[in-house]
Motif scaffolding. Structure first.
Motif, PDB file in Angstrom:
ATOM      1  N   LEU A  40      22.991   4.436  13.296  1.00  0.00           N
ATOM      2  CA  LEU A  40      22.563   4.250  14.687  1.00  0.00           C
ATOM      3  C   LEU A  40      21.653   5.407  15.077  1.00  0.00           C
ATOM      4  O   LEU A  40      21.866   6.541  14.644  1.00  0.00           O
ATOM      5  CB  LEU A  40      23.781   4.222  15.612  1.00  0.00           C
ATOM      6  N   PRO A  41      20.648   5.153  15.915  1.00  0.00           N
ATOM      7  CA  PRO A  41      19.801   6.254  16.395  1.00  0.00           C
ATOM      8  C   PRO A  41      20.632   7.234  17.223  1.00  0.00           C
ATOM      9  O   PRO A  41      21.547   6.836  17.955  1.00  0.00           O
ATOM     10  CB  PRO A  41      18.748   5.570  17.258  1.00  0.00           C
ATOM     11  N   LYS A  42      20.318   8.512  17.096  1.00  0.00           N
ATOM     12  CA  LYS A  42      21.120   9.538  17.783  1.00  0.00           C
ATOM     13  C   LYS A  42      21.035   9.441  19.300  1.00  0.00           C
ATOM     14  O   LYS A  42      21.987   9.780  19.997  1.00  0.00           O
ATOM     15  CB  LYS A  42      20.728  10.919  17.293  1.00  0.00           C
ATOM     16  N   ASP A  43      19.896   8.961  19.851  1.00  0.00           N
ATOM     17  CA  ASP A  43      19.831   8.831  21.306  1.00  0.00           C
ATOM     18  C   ASP A  43      20.789   7.743  21.797  1.00  0.00           C
ATOM     19  O   ASP A  43      21.409   7.878  22.849  1.00  0.00           O
ATOM     20  CB  ASP A  43      18.403   8.627  21.825  1.00  0.00           C
ATOM     21  N   TYR A  44      20.966   6.682  21.007  1.00  0.00           N
ATOM     22  CA  TYR A  44      21.945   5.655  21.373  1.00  0.00           C
ATOM     23  C   TYR A  44      23.359   6.220  21.257  1.00  0.00           C
ATOM     24  O   TYR A  44      24.195   5.994  22.136  1.00  0.00           O
ATOM     25  CB  TYR A  44      21.787   4.417  20.487  1.00  0.00           C
ATOM     26  N   HIS A 103      16.278 -10.587  21.773  1.00  0.00           N
ATOM     27  CA  HIS A 103      16.885  -9.263  21.912  1.00  0.00           C
ATOM     28  C   HIS A 103      15.877  -8.133  21.769  1.00  0.00           C
ATOM     29  O   HIS A 103      14.914  -8.252  21.010  1.00  0.00           O
ATOM     30  CB  HIS A 103      17.946  -9.037  20.821  1.00  0.00           C
ATOM     31  N   TYR A 104      16.168  -7.056  22.472  1.00  0.00           N
ATOM     32  CA  TYR A 104      15.540  -5.775  22.154  1.00  0.00           C
ATOM     33  C   TYR A 104      16.403  -5.173  21.058  1.00  0.00           C
ATOM     34  O   TYR A 104      17.634  -5.252  21.114  1.00  0.00           O
ATOM     35  CB  TYR A 104      15.518  -4.860  23.380  1.00  0.00           C
ATOM     36  N   CYS A 105      15.739  -4.590  20.060  1.00  0.00           N
ATOM     37  CA  CYS A 105      16.448  -4.094  18.876  1.00  0.00           C
ATOM     38  C   CYS A 105      15.944  -2.719  18.479  1.00  0.00           C
ATOM     39  O   CYS A 105      14.779  -2.379  18.697  1.00  0.00           O
ATOM     40  CB  CYS A 105      16.205  -5.017  17.683  1.00  0.00           C
ATOM     41  N   PHE A 106      16.826  -1.965  17.824  1.00  0.00           N
ATOM     42  CA  PHE A 106      16.410  -0.730  17.169  1.00  0.00           C
ATOM     43  C   PHE A 106      15.841  -1.095  15.805  1.00  0.00           C
ATOM     44  O   PHE A 106      16.453  -1.856  15.062  1.00  0.00           O
ATOM     45  CB  PHE A 106      17.596   0.217  16.948  1.00  0.00           C
ATOM     46  N   ASP A 107      14.676  -0.547  15.475  1.00  0.00           N
ATOM     47  CA  ASP A 107      14.104  -0.700  14.136  1.00  0.00           C
ATOM     48  C   ASP A 107      14.513   0.545  13.354  1.00  0.00           C
ATOM     49  O   ASP A 107      13.878   1.585  13.444  1.00  0.00           O
ATOM     50  CB  ASP A 107      12.580  -0.815  14.212  1.00  0.00           C
ATOM     51  N   THR A 108      15.599   0.438  12.605  1.00  0.00           N
ATOM     52  CA  THR A 108      16.199   1.613  11.970  1.00  0.00           C
ATOM     53  C   THR A 108      15.523   2.029  10.668  1.00  0.00           C
ATOM     54  O   THR A 108      15.965   2.987  10.039  1.00  0.00           O
ATOM     55  CB  THR A 108      17.695   1.385  11.702  1.00  0.00           C
ATOM     56  N   ASP A 112      13.085   8.710  13.658  1.00  0.00           N
ATOM     57  CA  ASP A 112      12.334   9.961  13.676  1.00  0.00           C
ATOM     58  C   ASP A 112      12.717  10.722  14.943  1.00  0.00           C
ATOM     59  O   ASP A 112      12.789  10.137  16.020  1.00  0.00           O
ATOM     60  CB  ASP A 112      10.832   9.653  13.677  1.00  0.00           C
ATOM     61  N   ASP A 113      12.938  12.013  14.826  1.00  0.00           N
ATOM     62  CA  ASP A 113      13.336  12.823  15.982  1.00  0.00           C
ATOM     63  C   ASP A 113      14.536  12.211  16.699  1.00  0.00           C
ATOM     64  O   ASP A 113      14.568  12.127  17.920  1.00  0.00           O
ATOM     65  CB  ASP A 113      12.171  13.000  16.954  1.00  0.00           C
ATOM     66  N   ASP A 114      15.474  11.707  15.936  1.00  0.00           N
ATOM     67  CA  ASP A 114      16.726  11.169  16.448  1.00  0.00           C
ATOM     68  C   ASP A 114      16.595   9.831  17.161  1.00  0.00           C
ATOM     69  O   ASP A 114      17.532   9.375  17.787  1.00  0.00           O
ATOM     70  CB  ASP A 114      17.419  12.176  17.375  1.00  0.00           C
ATOM     71  N   SER A 115      15.435   9.211  17.134  1.00  0.00           N
ATOM     72  CA  SER A 115      15.241   7.924  17.776  1.00  0.00           C
ATOM     73  C   SER A 115      14.449   7.005  16.856  1.00  0.00           C
ATOM     74  O   SER A 115      14.064   7.397  15.754  1.00  0.00           O
ATOM     75  CB  SER A 115      14.506   8.101  19.108  1.00  0.00           C
ATOM     76  N   CYS A 116      14.221   5.803  17.305  1.00  0.00           N
ATOM     77  CA  CYS A 116      13.401   4.861  16.553  1.00  0.00           C
ATOM     78  C   CYS A 116      12.723   3.904  17.524  1.00  0.00           C
ATOM     79  O   CYS A 116      13.080   3.852  18.707  1.00  0.00           O
ATOM     80  CB  CYS A 116      14.234   4.096  15.528  1.00  0.00           C
ATOM     81  N   ASN A 117      11.769   3.167  17.008  1.00  0.00           N
ATOM     82  CA  ASN A 117      11.077   2.193  17.843  1.00  0.00           C
ATOM     83  C   ASN A 117      12.052   1.130  18.340  1.00  0.00           C
ATOM     84  O   ASN A 117      12.995   0.758  17.638  1.00  0.00           O
ATOM     85  CB  ASN A 117       9.973   1.484  17.050  1.00  0.00           C
ATOM     86  N   ASN A 137       8.680  -0.061  22.858  1.00  0.00           N
ATOM     87  CA  ASN A 137       8.818   1.330  23.265  1.00  0.00           C
ATOM     88  C   ASN A 137       9.079   2.194  22.035  1.00  0.00           C
ATOM     89  O   ASN A 137       9.716   1.738  21.087  1.00  0.00           O
ATOM     90  CB  ASN A 137       9.981   1.507  24.245  1.00  0.00           C
ATOM     91  N   PRO A 138       8.666   3.460  22.078  1.00  0.00           N
ATOM     92  CA  PRO A 138       8.878   4.335  20.930  1.00  0.00           C
ATOM     93  C   PRO A 138      10.285   4.933  20.841  1.00  0.00           C
ATOM     94  O   PRO A 138      10.617   5.564  19.850  1.00  0.00           O
ATOM     95  CB  PRO A 138       7.832   5.433  21.122  1.00  0.00           C
ATOM     96  N   SER A 139      11.107   4.722  21.887  1.00  0.00           N
ATOM     97  CA  SER A 139      12.459   5.288  21.865  1.00  0.00           C
ATOM     98  C   SER A 139      13.350   4.564  22.865  1.00  0.00           C
ATOM     99  O   SER A 139      12.867   3.903  23.786  1.00  0.00           O
ATOM    100  CB  SER A 139      12.437   6.779  22.215  1.00  0.00           C
ATOM    101  N   LEU A 140      14.653   4.730  22.678  1.00  0.00           N
ATOM    102  CA  LEU A 140      15.615   4.173  23.621  1.00  0.00           C
ATOM    103  C   LEU A 140      15.438   4.796  25.003  1.00  0.00           C
ATOM    104  O   LEU A 140      15.504   4.084  26.008  1.00  0.00           O
ATOM    105  CB  LEU A 140      17.046   4.393  23.122  1.00  0.00           C
ATOM    106  N   THR A 141      15.213   6.100  25.065  1.00  0.00           N
ATOM    107  CA  THR A 141      15.077   6.740  26.381  1.00  0.00           C
ATOM    108  C   THR A 141      13.913   6.145  27.161  1.00  0.00           C
ATOM    109  O   THR A 141      14.041   5.856  28.352  1.00  0.00           O
ATOM    110  CB  THR A 141      14.919   8.274  26.259  1.00  0.00           C
ATOM    111  N   GLU A 142      12.790   5.930  26.495  1.00  0.00           N
ATOM    112  CA  GLU A 142      11.648   5.335  27.194  1.00  0.00           C
ATOM    113  C   GLU A 142      11.934   3.889  27.576  1.00  0.00           C
ATOM    114  O   GLU A 142      11.509   3.420  28.636  1.00  0.00           O
ATOM    115  CB  GLU A 142      10.378   5.453  26.348  1.00  0.00           C
ATOM    116  N   TRP A 143      12.657   3.171  26.734  1.00  0.00           N
ATOM    117  CA  TRP A 143      13.020   1.789  27.047  1.00  0.00           C
ATOM    118  C   TRP A 143      13.938   1.732  28.273  1.00  0.00           C
ATOM    119  O   TRP A 143      13.722   0.920  29.170  1.00  0.00           O
ATOM    120  CB  TRP A 143      13.691   1.131  25.831  1.00  0.00           C
ATOM    121  N   ILE A 144      14.952   2.586  28.311  1.00  0.00           N
ATOM    122  CA  ILE A 144      15.862   2.602  29.468  1.00  0.00           C
ATOM    123  C   ILE A 144      15.099   2.930  30.746  1.00  0.00           C
ATOM    124  O   ILE A 144      15.277   2.278  31.774  1.00  0.00           O
ATOM    125  CB  ILE A 144      17.030   3.590  29.261  1.00  0.00           C
ATOM    126  N   LYS A 145      14.243   3.926  30.692  1.00  0.00           N
ATOM    127  CA  LYS A 145      13.471   4.312  31.879  1.00  0.00           C
ATOM    128  C   LYS A 145      12.619   3.148  32.369  1.00  0.00           C
ATOM    129  O   LYS A 145      12.606   2.833  33.562  1.00  0.00           O
ATOM    130  CB  LYS A 145      12.602   5.548  31.572  1.00  0.00           C
TER     131      LYS A 145
END
Length: 168
Positions: A40-44, A103-108, A112-117, A137-145
């Motif tokens: 799992l991505p670290k930001d998740y 679905h929105y999905c993590f591309d694992t 990179d840098d603890d996140s993924c597209n 989005n390039p990361s979960l944080t940007e997607w949530i925002k």
């Protein structure tokens, strides 16, 4: 923006329009990764350690652990990879439904840098190597925002009241 900043903003929303689940145990995170042979991505992971899934005005982020609620990353990973007509690629982790089977999905493949597209998987589209799913989005944080917070605030206030939009 960090996961902590996003959580602070999510906490501004009224309990009438947001549901935040209790933090997940480390054992559940480890079990998910082991059961699906995927990281799992670290930001998740950082998010679910504090909020193990949420629902805001119909936008959902799945939590880890089958016991969490009907919106479980575990249940939906299995469903979208094993029980549908057009199964997802193994490296995709569906973390948020759009309400129409997509679905929105993590591309694992590329954490990179603890996140993924974050990509958008359309359940009935025949993707190919030359025509892959769209990166949103390039990361979960940007997607949530963008998707969870900003899209909600386009139409609603933090208290859940509708924003006035003059006729144009």
């Amino acid at each position: 923006m960090t996961i902590n900043n996003l959580i602070e903003e999510l906490l501004l929303f009224s309990d009438k329009i947001i549901t935040l689940k209790a933090p997940v145990s480390e054992e559940s995170i480890i079990a998910f990764e082991r059961n699906h042979n995927i990281k799992l991505p670290k930001d998740y992971i950082e998010l679910v350690r504090k909020i193990n899934g949420l629902s805001l005005m119909g936008t959902i982020i799945y939590g880890v652990g089958e016991e969490t609620w009907e919106f479980s990353l575990d249940k939906n990973y299995k469903l979208e990879h094993e029980e549908v007509a057009n199964p997802m690629y193994d490296y995709l982790i569906p973390f948020s439904p759009d309400g129409g089977g997509n679905h929105y999905c993590f591309d694992t493949r590329y954490i990179d840098d603890d996140s993924c597209n974050v990509i958008f998987w359309q359940h009935d589209y025949p993707y190919t190597v030359d025509d892959p799913p769209e990166i949103t989005n390039p990361s979960l944080t940007e997607w949530i925002k963008e998707v969870v917070i900003d899209w909600t605030l386009e139409d609603y206030n933090y208290d859940g009241s509708e924003k006035f939009k003059p006729n144009t």
